[in-house]
Design a protein around this motif. Structure first.
Motif: not given
Length: 522
Positions: A279-292, A405-416
């Motif tokens: 859930l934490p990682g999904a929320l961080v990545t989803a937050l980046i997608l939502g801001i996009h 782990p925030l590094v990996i979650w944010a990195w996934a958002g950057l990759l998307i």
């Protein structure tokens, strides 16, 4: 010299040029003349016959040698006597009426045939394959919604002009018309003038496009009925389909952050309780997608662009491939398209970079964090460069390293965000490339990107799925803009180039080794 002698002398010169001259009578003759046998005499000039040939009125002229004045007087008396007899026979009312009616009917029949042949020749013209409106699909249009010829004349003479767009030729285009010519002044100002005149004459009945003809790279103007530009309706409501895609994307975002389930997907349904660990990682990545997506939304609202419901595309490798968002109306110009297309990636990249930097600075909450091999940072030039800059000698080849782990979650958002910034089709990057350099350059970028992704898919399964997605769902072409000639302002050009460069830096690998130069020398 007498006048009659001069006149006869001129006729002698004419006789040396030809034996017969073709005189075509104009419609100004009174109807009572009809197609009677006309006969006039002026000394040596004799009009002896009016022949009907191919719908034209031909008068045979015969020139004779000049006579003496006495012979001329005798000849005139004879002609007058003969004319009196012939006119008494030819001027009978019944014959005049019947011949006049026959002539008028024949004339009308030929005119109708000429108009019918012209209409058939125009209707048989097909639209060229290099259409300047590639986003508009061909339709079977009814005659009622095609532009009448009278309206086309009004467009040519009263809407367009020397001060805006000087028309040199026209071609039929779907239900409308394509005008070729010379653009006067700045494209944006000319478009505004033409649009205002079109609005004053016809209201909202017709839509104007000022585009670049792909055949010769010259400006063309296209006018089509607005009824031909109605958006397509889907069989399934848009929000329902988008909701279904969104639910699947939530599942893949959770799954992406639970390594234990990724190794065996079939065991996911037996261990649904493990999904909460992601859930934490999904929320961080989803937050980046939502801001996009919010970046797109606010930019579209500011420019008057209407966006459809975003379709989030699920991915079990990185959680999501981002969202497919349709533009539901006609964008005004390339600058507005650039604002909308670049706003999403700029917002997503900004938040992603901030979270990535926080991940490197903040220690893990449990003291352990996520343990990864240093070689993982070779997969991204941006992430690898930041890691080398901040971690220094801690980052060594073949050495495990613990990171937040925030590094990996944010990195996934950057990759998307980077994937959506690829200059291909109707992706954000494809729209940015179109807004920056035009439609032809955008199509070339699309072809090159698909080829490169196809080659990358031989080594990376993410590239394989992404090239399939582009090819079938986002290949384009981008719908036509109202005015595609004017370049965007320089500050927005810099913004678009920044987005493309950031996407490239995220996707390109980091080529330099993570080894301290001092240690390597021993």
């Amino acid at each position: 010299m007498s006048v009659s002698a001069t006149f006869r002398g001129n006729l002698v010169l004419l006789s040396q040029c030809s034996f017969c001259c073709d005189i075509r009578l104009q419609p100004c003759l009174p109807p009572s003349v009809g197609y009677r046998h006309l006969r006039f005499s002026t000394n040596s000039l004799k009009i002896v016959q009016n022949r009907r040939s191919s719908g034209k009125r031909d008068i045979a002229c015969r020139v004779t040698e000049p006579h003496s004045e006495q012979d001329g007087d005798i000849e005139e008396q004879k002609e007058a006597h003969e004319n009196g007899k012939t006119q008494s026979l030819e001027n009978s009312p019944e014959q005049n009426v019947s011949q006049s009616l026959d002539g008028e009917q024949l004339n009308k029949f030929e005119d109708e045939n000429l108009v019918q042949n012209n209409e058939q020749s125009v209707d048989n013209i097909e639209v060229a394959s290099g259409s300047p409106l590639p986003g508009v699909k061909p339709q079977q249009l009814e005659e009622a919604i095609k532009i009448p010829k009278e309206t086309i004349e009004v467009l040519k003479n009263q809407v367009f002009g020397f001060d805006t767009f000087f028309i040199t030729s026209q071609d039929p285009y779907e239900g409308g018309v394509l005008f070729k010519g010379n653009l006067r002044g700045q494209a944006a100002k000319s478009y505004e003038k033409i649009s205002r005149r079109l609005q004053d004459k016809f209201g909202d009945e017709y839509k104007l496009f000022l585009l670049i003809n792909p055949e010769d790279d010259k400006p063309v103007a296209v006018v089509v009925p607005r009824s031909t530009l109605q958006p397509e309706t889907a069989a399934v409501p848009e929000w329902l389909a988008a909701g279904a895609f969104g639910l699947v994307t939530v599942f893949t975002l959770l799954l992406r952050n639970v390594p234990a389930l990724q190794s065996n997907l079939l065991s996911t349904f037996d261990n649904l309780n493990l999904l909460k660990d992601g859930l934490p990682g999904a929320l961080v990545t989803a937050l980046i997608l939502g801001i996009h997506e919010l970046g797109h939304y606010f930019a579209a609202k500011d420019t008057g662009v209407k966006l459809g419901v975003p379709y989030f595309v699920p991915s079990w490798q990185i959680g999501s491939f981002g969202a497919i968002t349709r533009i539901r109306n006609i964008v005004s110009n390339r600058e507005d398209l650039l604002k909308v297309a670049a706003a999403g990636p700029i917002a997503g990249f900004t938040l992603g970079l901030v979270l990535l930097l926080l991940g490197f600075f903040l220690p893990p909450s449990d003291g352990i964090g996520t343990v990864v091999d240093a070689s993982v940072f070779h997969e991204s030039f941006l992430a690898g460069g930041i890691a080398k800059l901040l971690l220094g000698n801690v980052l060594k080849e073949g050495t495990p390293i613990s990171v937040n782990p925030l590094v990996i979650w944010a990195w996934a958002g950057l990759l998307i965000n980077a994937i959506n910034s690829i200059p291909a089709g109707e992706l954000d990057g494809g729209r940015i490339a179109f807004a920056l350099w035009g439609r032809k350059a955008s199509s070339r970028f699309t072809a090159a990107s698909i080829v490169l992704l196809g080659l990358s898919s031989l080594l990376n399964d993410v590239a394989f799925y992404w090239v399939v997605l582009i090819f079938f769902l986002q290949r384009g072409p981008i719908a036509p803009l109202s005015e595609e000639i004017t370049d965007p302002d320089d500050k927005y050009v810099a913004l678009g180039v920044t987005v493309l460069l950031l996407g490239l830096l995220v996707c390109l690998p980091y080529p330099f080794p993570f080894t301290d130069e001092v240690l390597a020398s021993f």
